[in-house]
Design an enzyme around this catalytic site. Structure first.
Site, PDB file in Angstrom:
ATOM      1  N   GLU A   1       0.884  -1.170   0.000  1.00 45.95           N
ATOM      2  CA  GLU A   1       0.000   0.000   0.000  1.00 45.95           C
ATOM      3  C   GLU A   1       0.915   1.211   0.000  1.00 45.95           C
ATOM      4  O   GLU A   1       1.570   1.495   1.006  1.00 45.95           O
ATOM      5  CB  GLU A   1      -0.897   0.025   1.253  1.00 45.95           C
ATOM      6  CG  GLU A   1      -1.825  -1.166   1.414  1.00 45.95           C
ATOM      7  CD  GLU A   1      -2.925  -1.248   0.375  1.00 45.95           C
ATOM      8  OE1 GLU A   1      -3.043  -0.333  -0.460  1.00 45.95           O
ATOM      9  OE2 GLU A   1      -3.651  -2.252   0.383  1.00 45.95           O
TER      10      GLU A   1
ATOM     11  N   CYS B   1      -2.752   8.853   3.246  1.00 47.42           N
ATOM     12  CA  CYS B   1      -2.477   8.486   1.849  1.00 47.42           C
ATOM     13  C   CYS B   1      -3.669   8.778   0.951  1.00 47.42           C
ATOM     14  O   CYS B   1      -3.524   8.966  -0.246  1.00 47.42           O
ATOM     15  CB  CYS B   1      -2.110   7.018   1.775  1.00 47.42           C
ATOM     16  SG  CYS B   1      -3.362   5.969   2.531  1.00 47.42           S
TER      17      CYS B   1
HETATM   18  P1  NAD Z   1       8.262   5.159   4.345  1.00 45.97           P
HETATM   19  O1  NAD Z   1       8.196   4.430   3.060  1.00 45.97           O
HETATM   20  O2  NAD Z   1       9.336   6.135   4.552  1.00 45.97           O
HETATM   21  O3  NAD Z   1       8.381   4.119   5.559  1.00 45.97           O
HETATM   22  C1  NAD Z   1       7.425   3.089   5.742  1.00 45.97           C
HETATM   23  C2  NAD Z   1       8.102   1.954   6.481  1.00 45.97           C
HETATM   24  O4  NAD Z   1       9.050   1.345   5.620  1.00 45.97           O
HETATM   25  C3  NAD Z   1       8.875   2.378   7.734  1.00 45.97           C
HETATM   26  O5  NAD Z   1       8.698   1.419   8.724  1.00 45.97           O
HETATM   27  C4  NAD Z   1      10.303   2.414   7.233  1.00 45.97           C
HETATM   28  O6  NAD Z   1      11.264   2.233   8.232  1.00 45.97           O
HETATM   29  C5  NAD Z   1      10.298   1.247   6.277  1.00 45.97           C
HETATM   30  N1  NAD Z   1      11.338   1.300   5.246  1.00 45.97           N
HETATM   31  C6  NAD Z   1      11.822   2.390   4.611  1.00 45.97           C
HETATM   32  N2  NAD Z   1      12.762   2.018   3.715  1.00 45.97           N
HETATM   33  C7  NAD Z   1      12.860   0.667   3.776  1.00 45.97           C
HETATM   34  C8  NAD Z   1      13.647  -0.299   3.104  1.00 45.97           C
HETATM   35  N3  NAD Z   1      14.519   0.045   2.163  1.00 45.97           N
HETATM   36  N4  NAD Z   1      13.495  -1.599   3.434  1.00 45.97           N
HETATM   37  C9  NAD Z   1      12.588  -1.969   4.373  1.00 45.97           C
HETATM   38  N5  NAD Z   1      11.820  -1.104   5.050  1.00 45.97           N
HETATM   39  C10 NAD Z   1      11.952   0.208   4.754  1.00 45.97           C
HETATM   40  O7  NAD Z   1       6.816   5.797   4.535  1.00 45.97           O
HETATM   41  P2  NAD Z   1       6.346   6.782   5.696  1.00 45.97           P
HETATM   42  O8  NAD Z   1       7.046   8.083   5.454  1.00 45.97           O
HETATM   43  O9  NAD Z   1       6.472   6.110   7.001  1.00 45.97           O
HETATM   44  O10 NAD Z   1       4.794   6.910   5.388  1.00 45.97           O
HETATM   45  C11 NAD Z   1       4.277   7.801   4.457  1.00 45.97           C
HETATM   46  C12 NAD Z   1       4.043   7.118   3.128  1.00 45.97           C
HETATM   47  O11 NAD Z   1       3.187   5.985   3.301  1.00 45.97           O
HETATM   48  C13 NAD Z   1       3.332   8.009   2.136  1.00 45.97           C
HETATM   49  O12 NAD Z   1       3.875   7.825   0.859  1.00 45.97           O
HETATM   50  C14 NAD Z   1       1.896   7.507   2.162  1.00 45.97           C
HETATM   51  O13 NAD Z   1       1.146   7.764   1.012  1.00 45.97           O
HETATM   52  C15 NAD Z   1       2.125   6.049   2.355  1.00 45.97           C
HETATM   53  N6  NAD Z   1       0.916   5.432   2.901  1.00 45.97           N
HETATM   54  C16 NAD Z   1       0.142   4.660   2.078  1.00 45.97           C
HETATM   55  C17 NAD Z   1      -1.050   4.105   2.554  1.00 45.97           C
HETATM   56  C18 NAD Z   1      -1.914   3.245   1.673  1.00 45.97           C
HETATM   57  O14 NAD Z   1      -2.814   2.604   2.179  1.00 45.97           O
HETATM   58  N7  NAD Z   1      -1.691   3.206   0.370  1.00 45.97           N
HETATM   59  C19 NAD Z   1      -1.436   4.346   3.874  1.00 45.97           C
HETATM   60  C20 NAD Z   1      -0.632   5.159   4.676  1.00 45.97           C
HETATM   61  C21 NAD Z   1       0.549   5.688   4.176  1.00 45.97           C
END
Ligand code: NAD
Length: 478
Positions: A249, A283
């Site tokens: 997501e 999101c």
């Molecule tokens: P992010 O991608 O920075 O981090 C999300 C998670 O992924 C964190 O736990 C982070 O530590 C981990 N992560 C980051 N890089 C990684 C890697 N290389 N390998 C493994 N894990 C890794 O996102 P965020 O800043 O925490 O959240 C905001 C984003 O999430 C926005 O883009 C938003 O649109 C999206 N989001 C989407 C939905 C949906 O349902 N589509 C819902 C909520 C948020």
């Protein structure tokens, strides 16, 4: 929670090397605790515990698992005040929102999937007189669940509940900015009778750290990630080596389309919510607003007037509508988007800066920008803050083209009282979730997820169980 620890095999533990990082309350800028910083060693231990626990948890009946999930839901309800406070201190969101949305919906996620798993069926196909085929549903194994910071417990439990209900075990990697409620959830699960090792939590960062250690781990079978699109791409690359099953997501840049025949008051009030709730850090927020030209002037004027009334400030205060952004770093990112929008010709009608009355904390005013087009970065990239653009349109065909002109495809909203048009436009929009005359209304039985670069797969109802289970076909010769 001054020290946030990992939860591995039923025990709260520090990192093997003792490393920690600070946990900051973004509304005050204060360090409120330290978080154990995990890496490959902690992920190894957690995955091994989950693998051991899978041997028995994977063989329990759906009814046994559902009973534990219901007890978890009950305990989330009992801990509402504490969980809401922890969530608000981590994220900066208004406490009223944590109490009315994040935490109650987390409990509901457990109840919903506990009930749903008991009613799951599989398919049978009879080859008349020759054979009978029936499918058996089985858990997959050990899941890595990686969650974001915007709706920390709500979105995490949306993964944990179906994962456990289906009989899998898991290792959770919460967002580094919001570690507290996942840790409290581990305690709640243990108190509710979840066996040791079934749910593990490892804190830490994403790339080259706990996150990537989980996605690369050879003994992890599936990864469910909610996060940025760029993170999805990195996780997909990392998971390729061990061919994991993936559910993503990801980000969104969602159109909010308002035709001139819309119910203006309803569209306006909902647009205020879909633009600025949770500081625009959802999101699904409709950050690209398109208004049919006859209504454009009135709508923009009313939107600005209404947005001016939003109270920005202390998340603990009951009157606050817009709290702090999740971090100073994120605020700078949001501000950068606004500055570049202005450099590209955008005109700020409201906001665009920190509120003058707040001397500390990562606060940003609700921001409305006009005079931009599809070539501007602000209409193409996800800002993930309280910032929207408003553009006029003249025809249905034009707005469909504008709405679809993006790499994202998460959600879209259509406002019109013309039913035929509503269905027609819904059929044309490239988005996985479409609302007509509403927003953020969720029935957990329905498919949820993004098209294009907004995700892979669907969550909700049977779709969650398709991801978290294996189907085995048994063919019996008659
Ligand atoms: P992010 O991608 O920075 O981090 C999300 C998670 O992924 C964190 O736990 C982070 O530590 C981990 N992560 C980051 N890089 C990684 C890697 N290389 N390998 C493994 N894990 C890794 O996102 P965020 O800043 O925490 O959240 C905001 C984003 O999430 C926005 O883009 C938003 O649109 C999206 N989001 C989407 C939905 C949906 O349902 N589509 C819902 C909520 C948020």
């Amino acid at each position: 929670m001054e020290k946030v620890l990992h939860f591995i095999d039923g025990k709260f533990v520090e990192s093997a090397n003792g490393r920690t990082f600070d946990n900051v309350n973004p509304a005050t800028g204060e360090v409120i605790g330290v978080v154990a910083e995990g890496g490959p060693a902690e992920v190894d231990a957690a995955v091994a515990a989950a693998r051991r626990a899978f041997k028995t948890w994977g063989k329990t009946s759906a009814a046994e698992r559902a009973a534990i999930l219901h007890r978890i839901a009950q305990r989330i309800d009992e801990n509402l005040e504490t969980l809401a406070l922890l969530e608000t201190m981590d994220t900066g969101k208004p406490l009223t929102l944590s109490k009315t949305l994040d935490i109650p919906r987390s409990a509901y996620n457990f109840r919903f999937f506990a009930d749903f798993v008991k009613g799951l069926s599989t398919e049978t196909f009879e080859m008349e007189g020759v054979a009978l085929n029936y499918a058996l549903r089985r858990p997959v194994g050990v899941a890595g669940l990686i969650s974001p910071w915007n709706l920390p417990l709500f979105l995490l439990t949306w993964k944990v509940a179906p994962c456990l209900a289906a009989g899998n075990t898991c290792v959770i990697k919460p967002a580094e900015l919001t570690p507290m409620t996942a840790t409290k959830l581990a305690e709640i699960c243990q108190q509710a009778g979840l066996p040791d090792g079934v749910l593990n939590v490892v804190h830490g960062f994403g790339p080259d750290a706990a996150g990537s250690a989980l996605t690369e781990h050879p003994d992890v079978d599936l990864i469910s990630l909610t996060g940025e699109t760029t993170t999805g791409k990195a996780v997909m690359r990392a998971a390729a080596g061990t061919l994991k099953r993936l559910s993503f997501e990801l980000g969104g840049k969602n159109p909010n389309i308002i035709f001139a025949d819309a119910d203006l008051e309803d569209a306006l009030e909902t647009t205020i919510r879909s633009s600025f709730v949770n500081q625009g850090e959802v999101c699904l927020c409709g950050s690209r607003i398109y208004v049919e030209r006859p209504l454009y002037g009135t709508f923009v004027e009313r939107l600005v007037e209404r947005a001016k009334q939003l109270v920005v400030g202390d998340p603990m205060h009951p009157d606050t509508n817009v709290g702090a952004l999740v971090s100073e770093e994120h605020l700078e990112r949001v501000r950068g988007f606004v500055e570049r929008a202005v450099a590209q010709g955008g005109r700020i009608l409201l906001g665009g800066k920190r509120p003058a009355h707040l001397l500390r904390g990562a606060f940003f005013e609700p921001t409305i920008i006009v005079d931009v087009d599809s070539s501007c970065e602000i209409t193409r990239q996800e800002v993930f803050g309280p910032v929207v653009t408003v553009q006029p349109f003249d025809t249905e065909e034009e707005v469909i083209e504008l709405a679809n002109d993006t790499n994202y495809g998460l959600s879209a909203t259509i406002w019109t009282t013309n039913l035929k048009r509503a269905h027609r436009v819904a059929g044309e929009l490239e988005a996985g979730v479409i609302w007509i005359n509403t927003w953020f209304l969720r029935d957990l039985r329905t498919p949820f997820g993004g098209m294009k670069e907004s995700g892979i797969g669907r969550e909700g109802g049977v779709h969650s169980f398709e991801f978290f289970s294996e189907l085995k076909n048994v063919c019996v010769k008659l």
